[in-house]
Scaffold this motif. Structure first.
Motif, PDB file in Angstrom:
ATOM      1  N   ARG A  11       0.839  -1.203   0.000  1.00  0.00           N
ATOM      2  CA  ARG A  11       0.000   0.000   0.000  1.00  0.00           C
ATOM      3  C   ARG A  11       0.879   1.261   0.000  1.00  0.00           C
ATOM      4  O   ARG A  11       2.071   1.210   0.307  1.00  0.00           O
ATOM      5  N   GLU A  12       0.246   2.379  -0.237  1.00  0.00           N
ATOM      6  CA  GLU A  12       0.930   3.664  -0.194  1.00  0.00           C
ATOM      7  C   GLU A  12       1.040   4.137   1.259  1.00  0.00           C
ATOM      8  O   GLU A  12       0.209   3.767   2.104  1.00  0.00           O
ATOM      9  N   PRO A  13       2.049   4.943   1.601  1.00  0.00           N
ATOM     10  CA  PRO A  13       2.218   5.415   2.983  1.00  0.00           C
ATOM     11  C   PRO A  13       0.957   6.064   3.539  1.00  0.00           C
ATOM     12  O   PRO A  13       0.216   6.749   2.821  1.00  0.00           O
ATOM     13  N   ASN A  14       0.741   5.855   4.830  1.00  0.00           N
ATOM     14  CA  ASN A  14      -0.457   6.368   5.503  1.00  0.00           C
ATOM     15  C   ASN A  14      -0.070   6.707   6.937  1.00  0.00           C
ATOM     16  O   ASN A  14       0.502   5.865   7.641  1.00  0.00           O
ATOM     17  N   LEU A  15      -0.344   7.916   7.391  1.00  0.00           N
ATOM     18  CA  LEU A  15       0.067   8.354   8.718  1.00  0.00           C
ATOM     19  C   LEU A  15      -0.955   8.046   9.811  1.00  0.00           C
ATOM     20  O   LEU A  15      -0.692   8.307  10.981  1.00  0.00           O
ATOM     21  N   ASP A  16      -2.091   7.481   9.458  1.00  0.00           N
ATOM     22  CA  ASP A  16      -3.155   7.214  10.418  1.00  0.00           C
ATOM     23  C   ASP A  16      -3.005   5.813  11.002  1.00  0.00           C
ATOM     24  O   ASP A  16      -3.253   4.821  10.308  1.00  0.00           O
ATOM     25  N   PRO A  17      -2.595   5.676  12.282  1.00  0.00           N
ATOM     26  CA  PRO A  17      -2.374   4.354  12.867  1.00  0.00           C
ATOM     27  C   PRO A  17      -3.600   3.453  12.812  1.00  0.00           C
ATOM     28  O   PRO A  17      -3.491   2.255  12.517  1.00  0.00           O
ATOM     29  N   ALA A  18      -4.771   4.020  13.095  1.00  0.00           N
ATOM     30  CA  ALA A  18      -5.992   3.211  13.107  1.00  0.00           C
ATOM     31  C   ALA A  18      -6.313   2.690  11.711  1.00  0.00           C
ATOM     32  O   ALA A  18      -6.708   1.525  11.541  1.00  0.00           O
ATOM     33  N   ALA A  19      -6.154   3.538  10.710  1.00  0.00           N
ATOM     34  CA  ALA A  19      -6.448   3.134   9.340  1.00  0.00           C
ATOM     35  C   ALA A  19      -5.464   2.081   8.852  1.00  0.00           C
ATOM     36  O   ALA A  19      -5.843   1.131   8.141  1.00  0.00           O
ATOM     37  N   VAL A  20      -4.196   2.233   9.229  1.00  0.00           N
ATOM     38  CA  VAL A  20      -3.178   1.250   8.832  1.00  0.00           C
ATOM     39  C   VAL A  20      -3.497  -0.108   9.442  1.00  0.00           C
ATOM     40  O   VAL A  20      -3.500  -1.138   8.744  1.00  0.00           O
ATOM     41  N   TYR A  21      -3.770  -0.126  10.742  1.00  0.00           N
ATOM     42  CA  TYR A  21      -4.078  -1.408  11.380  1.00  0.00           C
ATOM     43  C   TYR A  21      -5.346  -2.028  10.811  1.00  0.00           C
ATOM     44  O   TYR A  21      -5.402  -3.244  10.567  1.00  0.00           O
ATOM     45  N   ALA A  22      -6.383  -1.229  10.585  1.00  0.00           N
ATOM     46  CA  ALA A  22      -7.639  -1.755  10.055  1.00  0.00           C
ATOM     47  C   ALA A  22      -7.426  -2.410   8.689  1.00  0.00           C
ATOM     48  O   ALA A  22      -7.980  -3.479   8.404  1.00  0.00           O
ATOM     49  N   ALA A  23      -6.622  -1.771   7.856  1.00  0.00           N
ATOM     50  CA  ALA A  23      -6.345  -2.332   6.533  1.00  0.00           C
ATOM     51  C   ALA A  23      -5.590  -3.651   6.642  1.00  0.00           C
ATOM     52  O   ALA A  23      -5.881  -4.616   5.923  1.00  0.00           O
ATOM     53  N   VAL A  24      -4.616  -3.684   7.550  1.00  0.00           N
ATOM     54  CA  VAL A  24      -3.840  -4.914   7.757  1.00  0.00           C
ATOM     55  C   VAL A  24      -4.741  -6.016   8.309  1.00  0.00           C
ATOM     56  O   VAL A  24      -4.723  -7.161   7.832  1.00  0.00           O
ATOM     57  N   ARG A  25      -5.517  -5.687   9.319  1.00  0.00           N
ATOM     58  CA  ARG A  25      -6.415  -6.674   9.938  1.00  0.00           C
ATOM     59  C   ARG A  25      -7.364  -7.280   8.914  1.00  0.00           C
ATOM     60  O   ARG A  25      -7.550  -8.501   8.847  1.00  0.00           O
ATOM     61  N   ASP A  26      -7.964  -6.434   8.083  1.00  0.00           N
ATOM     62  CA  ASP A  26      -8.940  -6.911   7.111  1.00  0.00           C
ATOM     63  C   ASP A  26      -8.276  -7.756   6.026  1.00  0.00           C
ATOM     64  O   ASP A  26      -8.812  -8.792   5.615  1.00  0.00           O
ATOM     65  N   ALA A  27      -7.111  -7.304   5.559  1.00  0.00           N
ATOM     66  CA  ALA A  27      -6.421  -8.057   4.504  1.00  0.00           C
ATOM     67  C   ALA A  27      -5.919  -9.394   5.031  1.00  0.00           C
ATOM     68  O   ALA A  27      -5.997 -10.420   4.330  1.00  0.00           O
ATOM     69  N   TYR A  28      -5.395  -9.397   6.250  1.00  0.00           N
ATOM     70  CA  TYR A  28      -4.951 -10.650   6.846  1.00  0.00           C
ATOM     71  C   TYR A  28      -6.141 -11.596   7.039  1.00  0.00           C
ATOM     72  O   TYR A  28      -6.060 -12.794   6.767  1.00  0.00           O
ATOM     73  N   GLY A  29      -7.258 -11.057   7.520  1.00  0.00           N
ATOM     74  CA  GLY A  29      -8.436 -11.882   7.728  1.00  0.00           C
ATOM     75  C   GLY A  29      -8.915 -12.537   6.444  1.00  0.00           C
ATOM     76  O   GLY A  29      -9.314 -13.713   6.439  1.00  0.00           O
ATOM     77  N   ALA A  30      -8.873 -11.797   5.342  1.00  0.00           N
ATOM     78  CA  ALA A  30      -9.299 -12.332   4.048  1.00  0.00           C
ATOM     79  C   ALA A  30      -8.394 -13.464   3.582  1.00  0.00           C
ATOM     80  O   ALA A  30      -8.807 -14.311   2.787  1.00  0.00           O
ATOM     81  N   ALA A  31      -7.153 -13.486   4.095  1.00  0.00           N
ATOM     82  CA  ALA A  31      -6.184 -14.517   3.713  1.00  0.00           C
ATOM     83  C   ALA A  31      -6.108 -15.647   4.737  1.00  0.00           C
ATOM     84  O   ALA A  31      -5.219 -16.496   4.655  1.00  0.00           O
ATOM     85  N   GLY A  32      -7.025 -15.653   5.710  1.00  0.00           N
ATOM     86  CA  GLY A  32      -7.006 -16.693   6.726  1.00  0.00           C
ATOM     87  C   GLY A  32      -5.962 -16.482   7.798  1.00  0.00           C
ATOM     88  O   GLY A  32      -5.534 -17.421   8.467  1.00  0.00           O
ATOM     89  N   LEU A  33      -5.568 -15.227   7.989  1.00  0.00           N
ATOM     90  CA  LEU A  33      -4.581 -14.876   9.010  1.00  0.00           C
ATOM     91  C   LEU A  33      -5.225 -13.968  10.044  1.00  0.00           C
ATOM     92  O   LEU A  33      -6.298 -13.409   9.823  1.00  0.00           O
ATOM     93  N   LEU A  34      -4.533 -13.791  11.173  1.00  0.00           N
ATOM     94  CA  LEU A  34      -4.990 -12.861  12.194  1.00  0.00           C
ATOM     95  C   LEU A  34      -3.899 -11.850  12.500  1.00  0.00           C
ATOM     96  O   LEU A  34      -2.738 -12.216  12.691  1.00  0.00           O
ATOM     97  N   ALA A  35      -4.283 -10.593  12.533  1.00  0.00           N
ATOM     98  CA  ALA A  35      -3.414  -9.527  13.013  1.00  0.00           C
ATOM     99  C   ALA A  35      -3.986  -9.104  14.361  1.00  0.00           C
ATOM    100  O   ALA A  35      -4.965  -8.365  14.417  1.00  0.00           O
ATOM    101  N   LEU A  36      -3.400  -9.605  15.458  1.00  0.00           N
ATOM    102  CA  LEU A  36      -3.915  -9.290  16.782  1.00  0.00           C
ATOM    103  C   LEU A  36      -3.682  -7.821  17.108  1.00  0.00           C
ATOM    104  O   LEU A  36      -2.867  -7.149  16.484  1.00  0.00           O
ATOM    105  N   SER A  37      -4.396  -7.321  18.091  1.00  0.00           N
ATOM    106  CA  SER A  37      -4.396  -5.879  18.375  1.00  0.00           C
ATOM    107  C   SER A  37      -2.987  -5.329  18.551  1.00  0.00           C
ATOM    108  O   SER A  37      -2.152  -5.948  19.216  1.00  0.00           O
ATOM    109  N   PRO A  38      -2.708  -4.168  17.979  1.00  0.00           N
ATOM    110  CA  PRO A  38      -1.352  -3.617  18.032  1.00  0.00           C
ATOM    111  C   PRO A  38      -1.013  -3.000  19.383  1.00  0.00           C
ATOM    112  O   PRO A  38      -1.891  -2.633  20.158  1.00  0.00           O
ATOM    113  N   SER A  39       0.265  -2.892  19.640  1.00  0.00           N
ATOM    114  CA  SER A  39       0.760  -2.284  20.866  1.00  0.00           C
ATOM    115  C   SER A  39       0.588  -0.771  20.805  1.00  0.00           C
ATOM    116  O   SER A  39       0.444  -0.197  19.728  1.00  0.00           O
ATOM    117  N   PRO A  40       0.637  -0.087  21.953  1.00  0.00           N
ATOM    118  CA  PRO A  40       0.510   1.375  21.955  1.00  0.00           C
ATOM    119  C   PRO A  40       1.810   2.079  21.580  1.00  0.00           C
ATOM    120  O   PRO A  40       1.821   3.279  21.371  1.00  0.00           O
TER     121      PRO A  40
END
Length: 277
Positions: free
Chosen positions: A67-96
């Motif tokens: 993906r292209e760079p994105n400065l929004d932490p929530a948006a970055v994690y959401a995109a990763v979580r959704d893409a991983y989920g679609a591939a049968g993977l889990l991206a557990l909640s990120p650290s602070p």
């Protein structure tokens, strides 16, 4: 047996060991493997040869998902979580906390060229050797970004394994090094971390998260691990996600307060592992 991977640098090894301690406290046999790059780690988790490993939201977003760079932490994690989920993977909640990109240089180089900010390197083209791993050289948020956004032109690139970047500094082969925000080596070696007023190199957030397969979590891991004991805060719902990581400064307290109460066999004093720098 549960296979836990790390990517070879200090924080990745440390967090992987924390994963392993929690698993062992629940009766699992744990083995550790080294993945030399993000590509290798990602392929292993998808193939099922690795069960879980520490990844970073920015790395997954930019390198795995392209993906292209994105400065929004929530948006970055959401995109990763959704893409991983679609591939049968889990991206557990990120650290602070996040482990962002930095450039650290020797005091001699900083004094010689009056460096304060990464952008100052554009004033001294072809004068400084930079140590970095191969993935950094090819990634869009790595060497190319330093050249494009900051005008940095190195005298040479000392391409070394990820866990030998600071070896190039110790051996006098490089004056600056690709550094991570949570690493202890810059302070240990007396390096100067250059400021980044532009914030393009720090850029996309790099929050740590546990990457795993949905099948592994659902049928092997979750039933025997009380997630509320290994999260920053108690999970008060049926949410399967949680965070297993902690800043390096909090590692000992995390092990003492989270891992030790789980099992008597870990009640002996914690000693610093031999792989720590």
């Amino acid at each position: 047996k549960v296979v836990v991977a790390d990517k070879g640098f200090a924080e990745s090894k440390l967090v992987a060991q924390l994963y392993g301690l929690v698993l062992e406290s629940q009766g699992y046999e744990v083995s550790y493997v080294r993945a030399a790059s993000t590509g290798i780690a990602d392929a292993a988790i998808r193939a099922g040869t690795v069960d879980v490993y520490p990844e970073y939201t920015g790395t997954a977003y930019l390198t795995v998902l392209n993906r292209e760079p994105n400065l929004d932490p929530a948006a970055v994690y959401a995109a990763v979580r959704d893409a991983y989920g679609a591939a049968g993977l889990l991206a557990l909640s990120p650290s602070p906390y996040q482990n962002g990109n930095e450039v650290a240089c020797t005091k001699a180089i900083v004094r010689r060229f009056s460096l304060k900010d990464i952008a100052d390197l554009r004033r001294v083209p072809g004068q400084v050797v930079y140590a970095a791993n191969a993935e950094h050289v090819t990634r869009s948020d790595g060497l190319a970004l330093l050249s494009r956004d900051y005008g940095v032109l190195w005298r040479g690139i000392d391409v070394v394994p990820l866990d030998d970047r600071y070896g190039a500094i110790r051996r006098g082969e490089a004056g600056c090094v690709y550094a991570f925000g949570t690493e202890p080596q810059p302070a240990q070696l007396g390096l100067v971390v250059l400021a980044d007023r532009k914030q393009a190199f720090a850029g996309t957030p790099y929050q740590n998260f546990a990457a795993s397969s949905a099948i592994f979590i659902a049928f092997t891991f979750r039933p025997r691990v009380d997630w509320s004991l290994v999260c920053w805060s108690t999970i008060a719902s049926s949410d399967d996600t949680c965070m297993l990581t902690a800043p390096m400064s909090m590692t000992v307290s995390l092990v003492q307060t989270v891992v030790l109460p789980l099992t008597p066999k870990l009640a002996s004093p914690i000693t610093e592992p031999s792989w720590l720098p």
